[in-house]
Design a protein around this motif. Structure first.
Motif, PDB file in Angstrom:
ATOM      1  N   ILE A   1      -6.684  -2.688   9.597  1.00 53.45           N
ATOM      2  CA  ILE A   1      -7.234  -1.367   9.663  1.00 53.45           C
ATOM      3  C   ILE A   1      -5.758  -0.489   8.883  1.00 53.45           C
ATOM      4  O   ILE A   1      -4.285  -0.758   9.195  1.00 53.45           O
ATOM      5  CB  ILE A   1      -7.344  -0.146  10.337  1.00 53.45           C
ATOM      6  N   PHE A   2      -5.043   0.127   7.565  1.00 50.50           N
ATOM      7  CA  PHE A   2      -4.117   0.706   7.079  1.00 50.50           C
ATOM      8  C   PHE A   2      -4.205   2.178   7.131  1.00 50.50           C
ATOM      9  O   PHE A   2      -4.481   3.027   7.070  1.00 50.50           O
ATOM     10  CB  PHE A   2      -4.220   0.093   5.217  1.00 50.50           C
ATOM     11  N   THR A   3      -2.636   2.385   7.332  1.00 52.54           N
ATOM     12  CA  THR A   3      -2.589   3.801   7.668  1.00 52.54           C
ATOM     13  C   THR A   3      -0.662   3.928   6.587  1.00 52.54           C
ATOM     14  O   THR A   3      -0.202   2.697   6.442  1.00 52.54           O
ATOM     15  CB  THR A   3      -1.947   4.229   9.023  1.00 52.54           C
ATOM     16  N   ARG A   4      -0.671   4.797   6.643  1.00 47.05           N
ATOM     17  CA  ARG A   4       0.744   5.518   5.282  1.00 47.05           C
ATOM     18  C   ARG A   4       2.278   4.881   5.850  1.00 47.05           C
ATOM     19  O   ARG A   4       3.147   4.247   5.654  1.00 47.05           O
ATOM     20  CB  ARG A   4       0.876   6.811   4.490  1.00 47.05           C
TER      21      ARG A   4
ATOM     22  N   VAL B   1      -9.386  -5.520  16.336  1.00 43.58           N
ATOM     23  CA  VAL B   1      -8.698  -4.557  15.072  1.00 43.58           C
ATOM     24  C   VAL B   1      -7.228  -4.653  15.617  1.00 43.58           C
ATOM     25  O   VAL B   1      -5.941  -4.686  16.059  1.00 43.58           O
ATOM     26  CB  VAL B   1      -9.046  -2.923  15.368  1.00 43.58           C
ATOM     27  N   LEU B   2      -6.921  -5.039  13.698  1.00 44.98           N
ATOM     28  CA  LEU B   2      -4.581  -5.299  13.682  1.00 44.98           C
ATOM     29  C   LEU B   2      -5.254  -3.406  12.893  1.00 44.98           C
ATOM     30  O   LEU B   2      -5.550  -3.539  11.677  1.00 44.98           O
ATOM     31  CB  LEU B   2      -4.598  -5.886  12.938  1.00 44.98           C
ATOM     32  N   VAL B   3      -3.563  -2.899  13.428  1.00 40.99           N
ATOM     33  CA  VAL B   3      -3.836  -1.114  12.553  1.00 40.99           C
ATOM     34  C   VAL B   3      -2.301  -1.550  11.622  1.00 40.99           C
ATOM     35  O   VAL B   3      -1.158  -1.894  12.164  1.00 40.99           O
ATOM     36  CB  VAL B   3      -3.315  -0.545  12.898  1.00 40.99           C
ATOM     37  N   ALA B   4      -1.964  -1.324  11.138  1.00 45.94           N
ATOM     38  CA  ALA B   4      -1.298  -2.074   9.748  1.00 45.94           C
ATOM     39  C   ALA B   4      -0.086  -1.063   8.533  1.00 45.94           C
ATOM     40  O   ALA B   4      -1.136  -0.391   7.752  1.00 45.94           O
ATOM     41  CB  ALA B   4      -0.283  -3.312   9.323  1.00 45.94           C
ATOM     42  N   THR B   5       0.805  -1.140   8.234  1.00 49.99           N
ATOM     43  CA  THR B   5       1.549  -0.223   7.545  1.00 49.99           C
ATOM     44  C   THR B   5       1.382  -1.340   5.966  1.00 49.99           C
ATOM     45  O   THR B   5       1.370  -2.331   6.500  1.00 49.99           O
ATOM     46  CB  THR B   5       2.803   0.119   7.132  1.00 49.99           C
ATOM     47  N   ASP B   6       2.031  -0.679   4.869  1.00 54.72           N
ATOM     48  CA  ASP B   6       1.553  -1.430   3.606  1.00 54.72           C
ATOM     49  C   ASP B   6       2.842  -2.451   3.513  1.00 54.72           C
ATOM     50  O   ASP B   6       2.346  -3.592   3.329  1.00 54.72           O
ATOM     51  CB  ASP B   6       1.847  -0.831   2.302  1.00 54.72           C
TER      52      ASP B   6
ATOM     53  N   TYR C   1      -7.892   3.555   6.392  1.00 53.86           N
ATOM     54  CA  TYR C   1      -7.628   5.589   6.993  1.00 53.86           C
ATOM     55  C   TYR C   1      -7.542   5.966   6.587  1.00 53.86           C
ATOM     56  O   TYR C   1      -7.344   7.493   6.440  1.00 53.86           O
ATOM     57  CB  TYR C   1      -6.889   4.388   8.709  1.00 53.86           C
ATOM     58  N   GLU C   2      -6.527   6.078   5.629  1.00 53.47           N
ATOM     59  CA  GLU C   2      -5.589   6.858   4.923  1.00 53.47           C
ATOM     60  C   GLU C   2      -5.403   6.425   3.335  1.00 53.47           C
ATOM     61  O   GLU C   2      -5.074   4.967   3.417  1.00 53.47           O
ATOM     62  CB  GLU C   2      -3.848   7.390   4.997  1.00 53.47           C
ATOM     63  N   LEU C   3      -5.417   6.895   1.889  1.00 59.72           N
ATOM     64  CA  LEU C   3      -5.296   6.137   1.102  1.00 59.72           C
ATOM     65  C   LEU C   3      -4.157   6.377   0.720  1.00 59.72           C
ATOM     66  O   LEU C   3      -3.537   6.742   0.583  1.00 59.72           O
ATOM     67  CB  LEU C   3      -5.693   7.052  -0.147  1.00 59.72           C
TER      68      LEU C   3
END
Length: 411
Positions: free
Chosen positions: A248-251, A296-301, A318-320
């Protein structure tokens, strides 16, 4: 075509056979012969194209065939923007070079200096490094680059995004002007083109899988959902067994931590991965994800550069992202090597311009899934449009005034 037809030597062919590699990718077919001819190279290729092997294989061959001018000297330097990518490149070199007798060391921040300095003092042919730790060890006298023959800048666009330009310029003063340079970047904005021209001499240009495209094996979907309902929608999706493992990507780092925290509270094994995490925590998160202990791994770019996980079924935005090219890089984490993958994007009303930019870049409309429990309403779109217009009016009224905002343009 086979790897043997690229004139690779026996020890490398044997290693490739051990790894189960049979046919080279397009970038390897184009890059390997040029590098073996000692040509500088400018490569434009996104993740998942076989880029690491494209430079690692010929480097190993050139060094194996050329005796070192002095024993235990660094002859090849591979510069990467993140620890994860440095570690991945190091693993690849270890695998491809297992029968060459060449030594490599990987150095990056977050690890005690003594561990890395002991390895360096034992001798090294190929050094893989992130810019900050490289310069630290250079200043301390543990690294000497006067015999450097090959320089690789990997993910150059991300290095500039992370503010490493000054570090790169300083490094260039420490290495021989007569060298072979390999420059790889997923995108080619003007500043990258300018940097490449200052580094390369009559380079061979290799470009495959343009950044505007995604693998055809990736199924893309977009869900319009109110920002306040994104977590509810995510939990609804993860309750199904169809999502075995998701990146999952967040900003932002804060958002990554919050999403992971809420997932864990809901009983879903999850961890966050970003630059503020210690190296031990980052390695633990990656290992848990790769071994399927963490679903689930939640990561920044930035932190996600270099993540290479087999059988990753889903990527969820999760966020464009603000940059449409980043979207292509994100979803490229699934559907690798021809495997099927699903890329899901959550789009709030205010994020619609970002979605439009992505579709303009890729030249394809992303199918909308509207049958879900938390769809956006026409009222949501109207409120977002009104809020955006109000912000624009405030911004315009602040320009050119006599207050602090008005004076900003003079700085």
């Amino acid at each position: 075509m086979t790897f043997k037809e690229l004139y690779l030597i026996g020890p490398i062919l044997e290693a490739l056979e051990t790894e189960g590699y049979t046919s080279p990718t397009p970038i390897q077919i184009q890059a390997i012969p040029a590098i073996l001819q000692n040509r500088d190279l400018l490569g434009c290729a996104q993740t998942g194209t076989g880029k690491t092997a494209a430079f690692a294989l010929p480097i190993l061959q050139l060094l194996h065939q050329q005796p070192a001018p002095e024993p235990k000297t660094i002859r090849a330097l591979i510069l990467t923007p993140t620890r994860e990518l440095a570690s991945q490149v190091g693993d690849s070199i270890a695998a491809y070079g297992r029968y060459t007798g060449l030594r490599h060391v990987v150095v990056y921040g977050g690890v005690p200096y003594s561990i890395q300095t002991d390895l360096l003092q034992a001798g090294v042919d190929i050094l893989v490094a992130t810019p900050g730790r490289l310069l630290d060890l250079l200043d301390q006298g543990f690294i000497h680059l006067q015999h450097l023959q090959l320089l690789v800048l990997d993910e150059a666009d991300r290095m500039l995004d992370m503010g490493f330009l000054q570090d790169i310029r300083r490094l260039l003063k420490e290495i021989p002007a007569q060298r072979q340079t390999l420059f790889f970047s997923a995108t080619m904005p003007p500043e990258i083109v300018k940097l490449s021209k200052s580094l390369l001499a009559d380079p061979v240009r290799v470009e495959v899988t343009p950044v505007s495209s995604a693998a055809g094996s990736i199924r893309q979907e977009v869900y319009y959902v109110k920002k306040a309902n994104k977590m509810n929608l995510l939990l609804h999706m993860l309750q199904a067994d169809t999502i075995r493992r998701a990146l999952i990507f967040t900003r932002t780092k804060e958002a990554a931590d919050q999403v992971a925290k809420e997932l864990v509270a809901a009983g879903i094994p999850a961890q966050a991965l970003h630059a503020d995490k210690s190296q031990k925590a980052r390695e633990s998160a990656l290992d848990g994800f790769k071994n399927s202990h963490t679903r689930v791994l939640v990561a920044t770019d930035v932190a996600a550069r270099g993540i290479d996980v087999e059988e990753l079924s889903h990527v969820i935005n999760y966020e464009l992202p603000f940059e449409p090219e980043t979207y292509v890089h994100r979803i490229g984490r699934t559907g690798r090597a021809g495997a099927a993958g699903i890329a899901i994007s959550f789009c709030g009303a205010s994020e619609t311009p970002l979605l439009i930019a992505i579709q303009q870049l890729t030249g394809k409309a992303i199918p909308v899934v509207d049958r879900h429990p938390y769809p956006l309403t026409a009222q949501d779109f109207m409120e977002a449009t009104t809020a955006s217009a109000g912000n624009n009016r405030k911004s315009s009224s602040g320009r050119g005034g006599k207050g602090k905002r008005g004076g900003r343009g003079k700085r």
